[in-house]
Write a protein that holds these residues in place. Structure first.
Motif, PDB file in Angstrom:
ATOM      1  N   CYS A  63      15.814 -11.927  -2.034  1.00 31.78           N
ATOM      2  CA  CYS A  63      14.487 -12.233  -2.562  1.00 31.78           C
ATOM      3  C   CYS A  63      13.612 -10.981  -2.516  1.00 31.78           C
ATOM      4  O   CYS A  63      13.503 -10.334  -1.475  1.00 31.78           O
ATOM      5  N   CYS A 110      10.275 -12.092  -0.111  1.00 27.14           N
ATOM      6  CA  CYS A 110      10.331 -12.269   1.347  1.00 27.14           C
ATOM      7  C   CYS A 110      11.562 -11.617   1.976  1.00 27.14           C
ATOM      8  O   CYS A 110      11.692 -11.593   3.192  1.00 27.14           O
ATOM      9  N   CYS A 143      14.304 -18.670  -4.489  1.00 32.36           N
ATOM     10  CA  CYS A 143      14.518 -18.332  -3.075  1.00 32.36           C
ATOM     11  C   CYS A 143      14.445 -19.590  -2.211  1.00 32.36           C
ATOM     12  O   CYS A 143      13.535 -20.404  -2.364  1.00 32.36           O
ATOM     13  N   CYS A 157      10.964 -19.028   0.160  1.00 32.21           N
ATOM     14  CA  CYS A 157       9.601 -18.987  -0.373  1.00 32.21           C
ATOM     15  C   CYS A 157       9.516 -19.480  -1.822  1.00 32.21           C
ATOM     16  O   CYS A 157       8.443 -19.419  -2.420  1.00 32.21           O
ATOM     17  N   SER A 211      10.342 -18.171  -4.476  1.00 28.70           N
ATOM     18  CA  SER A 211      10.131 -17.135  -5.488  1.00 28.70           C
ATOM     19  C   SER A 211      11.347 -17.085  -6.425  1.00 28.70           C
ATOM     20  O   SER A 211      12.471 -17.316  -6.002  1.00 28.70           O
TER      21      SER A 211
HETATM   22 ZN   LIG Z   1      11.760 -15.443  -0.779  1.00 25.56          ZN
END
Ligand SMILES: [Zn+2]
Length: 418
Positions: free
Chosen positions: A48, A51, A62, A65, A67
């Motif tokens: 990621c 993070c 992810c 998080c 993402s």
């Molecule tokens: Zn992440």
């Protein structure tokens, strides 16, 4: 300890050849990232960007998080084999024919758990292992836990995993042109790797080439007439040996150095196409059907097809303009061949070497690859279960530039900036 390689028995010609079975080959688009890396001999996982979490199995977002800014990054694969089991029952036909399978759960140091095949050399869990991604017979990435103290991949030491590789040991191999320096190096490397028999193609027998006569002294070698520009010659050889070849290695090429303005006429460019593109097409039409038919012949099956292409197939190098175009055409055709051979489990391996230290790269500046280095990469590719090989620093550098920005590479090459 693994058993040493034993020469397989000859196939009983009366026994019907089984149809090939393959491990399940469907993957989601995002999971193909694992396969794309394995095709180049790398183990990569999604990381990621926001993070830094590493994740497996591959997903769209992810796991920490959510993402979607995920990138594939190489991993060292080190971790601990937490637990293992031996599968004795399987639903899939491919696995059922090959039971039992040793599989284990590995906790990677990067922080994720993976399920992997466990190599025979690995001691009982718990212990340290190294995960590698290799292509299975369906051409998809499979994860394999190897003993951590081994520096090199030794997949073929394990009889089950040997099937994933195309190890030349004990195999019957056709090298299409033994007269080029590269062809000679390939023959010697394959002989040293334990090939059972190597047919060496010879076009233009009246030409005396240094080093070629010495190949006759190799006990595994047999010189055969083969001219890829002549469809009849290819068919005659396929009729004689097509049913016995396990691995085809196409080293034949025609290489001249010019762009568009430097010469009049198209004769030289036509010859490049005749050998590099139509030659591959003739060879594939004659030999691929027999390879497909013998893909399930147990340990004596047909397993691989190797094309020696060029890094110039990825991006045109104007100083070798027409040659680059012919290699790009061959590269494109090799993808058709791969699509047609994959259902049978026969692997198509493409080599993309940078400039080689031979007659037609004389004016190229170093670094140049020695023919022996390309031949070593060829043997390693067969042993390591990969599809795309970029031997040497120049090819690695071009590939990185190509993947980063293909347009920038085109501009750099057009300005002579290699
Ligand atoms: Zn992440």
């Amino acid at each position: 300890m693994p058993e040493p390689f034993k020469r397989p028995k000859r196939k009983n010609p009366i026994v019907r050849t089984r149809l090939p079975t393959l491990p399940p080959g469907l993957r989601s688009r995002v999971a193909l990232g694992l396969t794309a890396a394995a095709a180049r001999g790398r183990f990569e996982l999604q990381v990621c960007r926001d993070c830094g979490a590493v994740q497996y199995p591959p997903r769209e977002v992810c796991r920490v998080c959510l993402s979607h800014r995920l990138i594939w990054r190489p991993q060292d694969g080190r971790g601990e084999l937490l637990s293992e089991t031996v599968l004795r029952v399987a639903q899939e036909l491919f696995f059922r024919e090959r039971l039992p399978w040793r599989v284990g759960m590995v906790r990677l140091d990067a922080g994720v758990n993976v399920v992997a095949y466990v190599h025979e050399n690995v001691s009982d869990a718990p212990c340290r292992v190294r995960i590698e991604a290799a292509l299975d017979r369906a051409g998809q990435a499979a994860l394999i836990a190897l003993a951590d103290d081994r520096r090199r991949s030794v997949l073929s030491d394990d009889p089950k995993l040997r099937e994933m590789t195309c190890d030349p040991l004990g195999r019957k191999i056709l090298v299409t042109d033994g007269k080029s320096v590269l062809g000679q190096a390939a023959v010697r490397a394959l002989a040293a790797a334990g090939a059972d028999l190597i047919w060496i193609g010879e076009a233009e027998p009246w030409k005396k080439i240094p080093g070629f006569a010495a190949l006759r002294e190799l006990s595994a070698a047999k010189i055969v007439p083969l001219d890829l520009t002549d469809g009849r010659s290819v068919q005659v050889l396929a009729g004689e040996i097509g049913a016995k070849v396990d691995i085809v290695v196409n080293t034949a090429e025609y290489h001249r150095t010019f762009g568009i303005a430097a010469r009049r006429g198209v004769e030289t460019a036509q010859l490049e196409m005749e050998v590099n593109y139509f030659g591959l097409l003739r060879l594939a039409q004659a030999f691929a059907p027999a390879l497909k038919a013998r893909a399930a012949d147990g340990p004596t099956n047909a397993i691989a097809w190797v094309n020696v292409l060029s890094i110039f197939a990825l991006a045109n190098y104007p100083a070798h303009g027409t040659y680059s175009a012919s290699k790009a055409a061959a590269f494109s055709l090799s993808q058709t061949l791969r699509a047609e051979l994959r259902p049978a489990g026969v692997r198509v391996i493409n080599l993309f070497p940078g400039p080689v230290d031979d007659e037609w790269d004389q004016l190229e500046l170093p670094p140049k690859l020695s023919p022996a280095a390309v031949a070593a990469a060829l043997v390693a590719a067969l042993k390591d279960s990969v599809e795309d090989v970029y031997p040497g620093d120049v090819a690695q550098d071009w590939l990185a530039r190509h993947l980063d920005n293909a347009k920038a590479l085109e501009r750099e090459l057009s300005e002579g900036n290699r």
